[in-house]
Scaffold this motif. Structure first.
Motif, PDB file in Angstrom:
ATOM      1  N   ALA B 178      32.399  17.116  -8.693  1.00 22.72           N
ATOM      2  CA  ALA B 178      33.825  17.375  -8.909  1.00 22.72           C
ATOM      3  C   ALA B 178      34.568  16.149  -8.404  1.00 22.72           C
ATOM      4  N   TYR B 179      35.782  15.925  -8.917  1.00 18.25           N
ATOM      5  CA  TYR B 179      36.568  14.838  -8.335  1.00 18.25           C
ATOM      6  C   TYR B 179      37.387  15.428  -7.191  1.00 18.25           C
ATOM      7  N   VAL B 180      37.150  14.951  -5.975  1.00 17.14           N
ATOM      8  CA  VAL B 180      37.839  15.494  -4.809  1.00 17.14           C
ATOM      9  C   VAL B 180      38.353  14.335  -3.953  1.00 17.14           C
ATOM     10  N   ALA B 181      39.617  14.433  -3.570  1.00 14.24           N
ATOM     11  CA  ALA B 181      40.168  13.365  -2.734  1.00 14.24           C
ATOM     12  C   ALA B 181      41.236  13.913  -1.805  1.00 14.24           C
ATOM     13  N   ARG B 182      41.488  13.187  -0.734  1.00 10.49           N
ATOM     14  CA  ARG B 182      42.629  13.504   0.133  1.00 10.49           C
ATOM     15  C   ARG B 182      43.524  12.274   0.205  1.00 10.49           C
ATOM     16  N   GLY B 183      44.762  12.448  -0.215  1.00 14.72           N
ATOM     17  CA  GLY B 183      45.722  11.363  -0.146  1.00 14.72           C
ATOM     18  C   GLY B 183      46.769  11.669   0.910  1.00 14.72           C
ATOM     19  N   THR B 184      47.730  10.788   1.006  1.00 16.90           N
ATOM     20  CA  THR B 184      48.788  10.981   1.993  1.00 16.90           C
ATOM     21  C   THR B 184      50.088  10.399   1.447  1.00 16.90           C
ATOM     22  N   VAL B 185      51.198  11.036   1.795  1.00 10.97           N
ATOM     23  CA  VAL B 185      52.474  10.595   1.209  1.00 10.97           C
ATOM     24  C   VAL B 185      52.932   9.245   1.756  1.00 10.97           C
ATOM     25  N   ASP B 186      52.339   8.763   2.858  1.00 15.02           N
ATOM     26  CA  ASP B 186      52.756   7.446   3.340  1.00 15.02           C
ATOM     27  C   ASP B 186      51.949   6.329   2.680  1.00 15.02           C
ATOM     28  N   ASN B 187      51.106   6.692   1.719  1.00 16.17           N
ATOM     29  CA  ASN B 187      50.434   5.679   0.912  1.00 16.17           C
ATOM     30  C   ASN B 187      50.483   6.131  -0.551  1.00 16.17           C
ATOM     31  N   PRO B 188      51.696   6.060  -1.137  1.00 12.24           N
ATOM     32  CA  PRO B 188      51.871   6.624  -2.482  1.00 12.24           C
ATOM     33  C   PRO B 188      51.061   5.930  -3.568  1.00 12.24           C
ATOM     34  N   ILE B 189      50.776   4.641  -3.387  1.00  9.39           N
ATOM     35  CA  ILE B 189      50.025   3.917  -4.421  1.00  9.39           C
ATOM     36  C   ILE B 189      48.598   4.465  -4.497  1.00  9.39           C
ATOM     37  N   GLN B 190      48.013   4.634  -3.293  1.00 14.87           N
ATOM     38  CA  GLN B 190      46.664   5.191  -3.251  1.00 14.87           C
ATOM     39  C   GLN B 190      46.676   6.644  -3.760  1.00 14.87           C
ATOM     40  N   LEU B 191      47.707   7.392  -3.340  1.00 14.53           N
ATOM     41  CA  LEU B 191      47.832   8.785  -3.767  1.00 14.53           C
ATOM     42  C   LEU B 191      47.889   8.863  -5.289  1.00 14.53           C
ATOM     43  N   LYS B 192      48.662   7.951  -5.871  1.00 18.98           N
ATOM     44  CA  LYS B 192      48.795   7.940  -7.328  1.00 18.98           C
ATOM     45  C   LYS B 192      47.442   7.681  -7.995  1.00 18.98           C
ATOM     46  N   MET B 193      46.670   6.811  -7.397  1.00 19.29           N
ATOM     47  CA  MET B 193      45.343   6.517  -7.955  1.00 19.29           C
ATOM     48  C   MET B 193      44.465   7.780  -7.922  1.00 19.29           C
ATOM     49  N   PHE B 194      44.521   8.483  -6.793  1.00 22.51           N
ATOM     50  CA  PHE B 194      43.708   9.719  -6.676  1.00 22.51           C
ATOM     51  C   PHE B 194      44.148  10.751  -7.714  1.00 22.51           C
ATOM     52  N   LEU B 195      45.472  10.910  -7.811  1.00 21.88           N
ATOM     53  CA  LEU B 195      45.992  11.923  -8.747  1.00 21.88           C
ATOM     54  C   LEU B 195      45.612  11.554 -10.187  1.00 21.88           C
ATOM     55  N   LYS B 196      45.708  10.282 -10.484  1.00 19.80           N
ATOM     56  CA  LYS B 196      45.393   9.843 -11.850  1.00 19.80           C
ATOM     57  C   LYS B 196      43.915  10.079 -12.158  1.00 19.80           C
ATOM     58  N   LYS B 197      43.070   9.757 -11.199  1.00 19.39           N
ATOM     59  CA  LYS B 197      41.636   9.977 -11.411  1.00 19.39           C
ATOM     60  C   LYS B 197      41.346  11.465 -11.620  1.00 19.39           C
ATOM     61  N   ALA B 198      42.057  12.296 -10.851  1.00 15.26           N
ATOM     62  CA  ALA B 198      41.840  13.743 -10.967  1.00 15.26           C
ATOM     63  C   ALA B 198      42.238  14.235 -12.359  1.00 15.26           C
ATOM     64  N   LEU B 199      43.404  13.785 -12.817  1.00 20.18           N
ATOM     65  CA  LEU B 199      43.865  14.223 -14.141  1.00 20.18           C
ATOM     66  C   LEU B 199      42.956  13.682 -15.242  1.00 20.18           C
ATOM     67  N   GLU B 200      42.506  12.462 -15.074  1.00 25.86           N
ATOM     68  CA  GLU B 200      41.603  11.896 -16.090  1.00 25.86           C
ATOM     69  C   GLU B 200      40.266  12.646 -16.117  1.00 25.86           C
ATOM     70  N   TRP B 201      39.849  13.068 -14.950  1.00 30.57           N
ATOM     71  CA  TRP B 201      38.614  13.873 -14.839  1.00 30.57           C
ATOM     72  C   TRP B 201      38.742  15.123 -15.722  1.00 30.57           C
ATOM     73  N   GLN B 202      39.914  15.757 -15.623  1.00 35.00           N
ATOM     74  CA  GLN B 202      40.165  16.944 -16.457  1.00 35.00           C
ATOM     75  C   GLN B 202      40.238  16.570 -17.942  1.00 35.00           C
ATOM     76  N   ILE B 203      40.965  15.503 -18.238  1.00 28.23           N
ATOM     77  CA  ILE B 203      41.133  15.094 -19.648  1.00 28.23           C
ATOM     78  C   ILE B 203      39.767  14.786 -20.279  1.00 28.23           C
ATOM     79  N   GLN B 204      38.877  14.237 -19.470  1.00 24.77           N
ATOM     80  CA  GLN B 204      37.528  13.927 -19.979  1.00 24.77           C
ATOM     81  C   GLN B 204      36.628  15.163 -20.017  1.00 24.77           C
ATOM     82  N   GLY B 205      37.182  16.308 -19.605  1.00 22.24           N
ATOM     83  CA  GLY B 205      36.424  17.567 -19.681  1.00 22.24           C
ATOM     84  C   GLY B 205      35.318  17.672 -18.651  1.00 22.24           C
ATOM     85  N   LYS B 206      35.475  16.976 -17.517  1.00 22.32           N
ATOM     86  CA  LYS B 206      34.378  16.949 -16.540  1.00 22.32           C
ATOM     87  C   LYS B 206      34.380  18.133 -15.587  1.00 22.32           C
TER      88      LYS B 206
END
Ligand SMILES: Cc1ncc(C[n+]2csc(CCOP(=O)(O)OP(=O)(O)O)c2C)c(N)n1
Ligand code: SF4
Lengths: 350, 247
Positions: B178-206
């Motif tokens: 599964a795609y699993v990550a923990r981000g933090t609001v004081d690092n929004p760029i990294q958080l955005k990367m995690f969120l994007k990977k998570a959504l792409e994981w879903q889009i790819q049907g994984k």
């Protein structure tokens, strides 16, 4: 052309009726006496590509997943009983607030608590009025397996036409019994439609092209307005939906038995077997909205009412509320969780 | 911010396109972490061009304040029940992007059974959990994520030593990747990367994807800006930020 009759259990007929009504999805959690609805659906699901099935982790999940499915425009349904009906009230409350056309088959079993897995009519109040609202819901009470088939088709149509959570309140006896049923093709089928994700092509600068659905309100006034709208809409359709059946061997009979569901079938048989000319039957087909106008008409000339139910005070409560002001004495024959045979009724009305 | 100033030109610079203008200013407290997460999420939805095919589910808790945040089909559900609603929707519309947006109480306490079973079933949905280490909306009670010694309105002498590591649990309760990550609001760029990977994981049907976000709740932490950051840093020591994959 006459439709053929087949020998089939109530649980099996639920799935046949749901499919005839255009159901595409089932979400549920096993519970006696309604489990076979899910296992029968699974059999259909394995052979038909278009169907959706999920055995969820509990009844809350089943209820809410059904809601999610319905939001996308799918005719989804569920079935549960007793303690499962309690847990599913969480989802039904949301459906009630947001006019989500859920369809649920309730296989009443003995209460309170885990009770018996067999039979009762003790989920009338819970099904019609469970939740923290006013019971903006539609509840059918079929009296035999054929009726179960017919009412389920009607339930899907009514749910999608009027957008109130709709229930078919049946019981363990009806679901587990085998009987001859005519698989009538529905004359009309109300179409389902999506409440979200309506189109992939939308002008994104137009806010009204997006659905933002909520059930939480910041002010009393907002909450009152939602309630007023729900109540007005419900009252408007009440008389179109409320249904009843009257049965007698003699129109002049002075005693009126009021019973619903399978108990009404027992009463009918008792009247026939004893050839009773003294007693009539009034059977609410819809428990909610209650057929109050029809009942008031049926009371003309009546000297005594007998309420019969396999609950202590559920149908009785509804009867009292709906005939408020009448002076006719009410007797009761209430057996919470215990089936009532025609023989007992014959004895009662002798 | 007065609404008049929100002309299209200005807002396009700072706001994701899929943000809904009429619901701004938003309803979160000043200094709250939610809007940072919602900004990153909005940017990704813009970039992936999926605004018209996304269903966003919000829980009860402060996440509900996002019920009209986006020009995206959104449904606000009941406390803890957003995951099953989104699961039901996804089963019925596998082509749509379906997101459950939930507080830590909603995800790990009242809705924990749904989270666990959705992960075990490997449902193809994305769950985003806002971990603010308390129950924000009800006034800062003890949550499964409250840390040892944390003062909340139900742990007035400090919370016990037990706490919940959501992403670690989600990653480890199944052998299925599964795609699993923990981000933090004081690092929004990294958080955005995690969120994007998570959504792409879903889009790819994984299958199941999950991002927990350590988030500010100055209102209930009763902290000023400096102490808010200090408390977030404390949370980061207990809840390590990064991808927690079992892939
Ligand atoms: C069934 C139910 N129980 C309790 C509540 C009251 N309630 C509302 S929000 C909330 C806690 C929310 O905490 P969390 O999920 O952590 O989200 P946050 O507000 O911190 O973002 C509770 C207990 C409710 N709305 N429904
Ligand atoms: S209570 Fe906390 S989480 Fe909720 S809006 Fe305010 S700061 Fe944000």
């Amino acid at each position: 052309m006459k439709n053929k009759k087949i020998l089939i259990t109530g649980n099996e007929i639920v799935v046949k009726a749901a499919l005839a009504a255009g159901a595409q999805a089932y979400f549920g959690y096993p519970i006696t006496p309604a489990t076979e609805i899910m296992t029968e659906w699974d059999k259909e699901y394995e052979t038909r590509k278009k169907l959706i099935f999920l055995q969820t982790e509990d009844e809350m999940s089943a209820g809410f997943a059904m809601i999610g499915s319905i939001l996308t425009g799918v005719k989804a349904f569920t079935a549960t009983a007793g303690p499962g009906n309690i847990l599913m009230q969480d989802a039904f409350a949301m459906a009630e607030a947001m006019r989500i056309p859920t369809v649920a088959i309730i296989g009443q079993r003995g209460g309170p608590s885990t009770g018996s897995v067999i039979y009762s009519q003790q989920e009338v109040t819970l099904t019609a009025f469970g939740g923290n609202g006013e019971g903006y819901r539609i509840v059918y009470s079929p009296s035999n397996i054929q009726d179960l088939y017919d009412q389920i088709i009607k339930a899907f149509n009514v749910a999608w036409k009027y957008r109130f959570p709709t229930f078919v309140l049946t019981d363990g006896y009806t679901l587990k019994t085998r009987a001859l049923v005519e698989l009538k093709k529905p004359k009309t089928l109300v179409k389902s439609y999506p409440l979200v994700l309506k189109s992939k092509i939308r002008n994104s600068s137009q806010e009204s092209n997006y659905e933002n659905l909520n059930n939480t309100f910041t002010t009393e006034e907002e909450c009152f307005k939602v309630n007023t709208n729900l109540l007005t809409a419900f009252n408007k359709i009440k008389d179109k939906i409320a249904e009843s059946e009257s049965y007698s061997l003699n129109k002049q009979a002075k005693t009126l038995i009021i019973a619903h569901g399978i108990v009404a079938s027992s009463v009918k048989q008792a009247l026939n077997d004893s050839n009773s000319k003294k007693v009539k039957l009034f059977r609410p087909i819809t428990i909610h909205p209650f057929p109050d106008q029809n009942l008031k008409k049926a009371l003309l000339g009546i000297k005594k009412i007998i309420v019969i139910e396999t609950a202590a005070n559920q149908l009785l409560k509804l009867v009292k509320e709906n005939i408020y002001g009448e002076k006719i004495p009410i007797e009761t024959y209430c057996r919470p969780g215990l089936g009532i045979s025609p023989e007992e009724i014959i004895e009662l009305i002798k | 911010m007065p609404k008049k100033s929100l002309n299209k030109h200005n807002s396009n610079l700072a706001w994701p396109k899929c943000w809904k203008h009429s619901s701004k200013p938003h309803k979160f407290c000043p200094g709250c972490g939610h809007p940072i997460v919602l900004k990153m999420l909005g940017e990704i939805i813009d970039e992936l061009k999926i605004q018209n095919n996304t269903l966003f589910g919000v829980d009860i808790g402060c996440s509900l304040l996002a019920w009209d945040f986006f020009n995206i089909d959104t449904v606000q559900t009941h406390h803890g029940r957003t995951v099953p609603v989104i699961v039901g929707a996804k089963k019925s519309r596998p082509d749509a992007l379906c997101i459950a947006y939930v507080g830590d109480g909603g995800a790990y306490a009242i809705g924990a059974q749904h989270l666990v079973n959705s992960r075990i079933r490997n449902d193809n949905i994305t769950t985003i959990v806002i971990n603010n280490a308390n129950y924000g909306m009800t006034g800062g009670q003890d949550a499964p994520t409250s840390i040892p010694g944390q003062i909340t309105t139900t742990t007035i002498n400090g919370a016990d030593k037990f706490y919940m590591k959501g992403p670690e649990m989600v990653a480890n309760i199944s052998d299925i990747p599964a795609y699993v990550a923990r981000g933090t609001v004081d690092n929004p760029i990294q958080l955005k990367m995690f969120l994007k990977k998570a959504l792409e994981w879903q889009i790819q049907g994984k299958g199941f994807s999950f991002v927990e976000v350590l988030s500010f709740c100055p209102t209930n932490w009763k902290t000023d800006a400096k102490d808010t950051l200090a408390f977030l840093n404390k949370l980061k020591k207990i809840y390590p930020v990064g991808e927690i994959n079992n892939i």
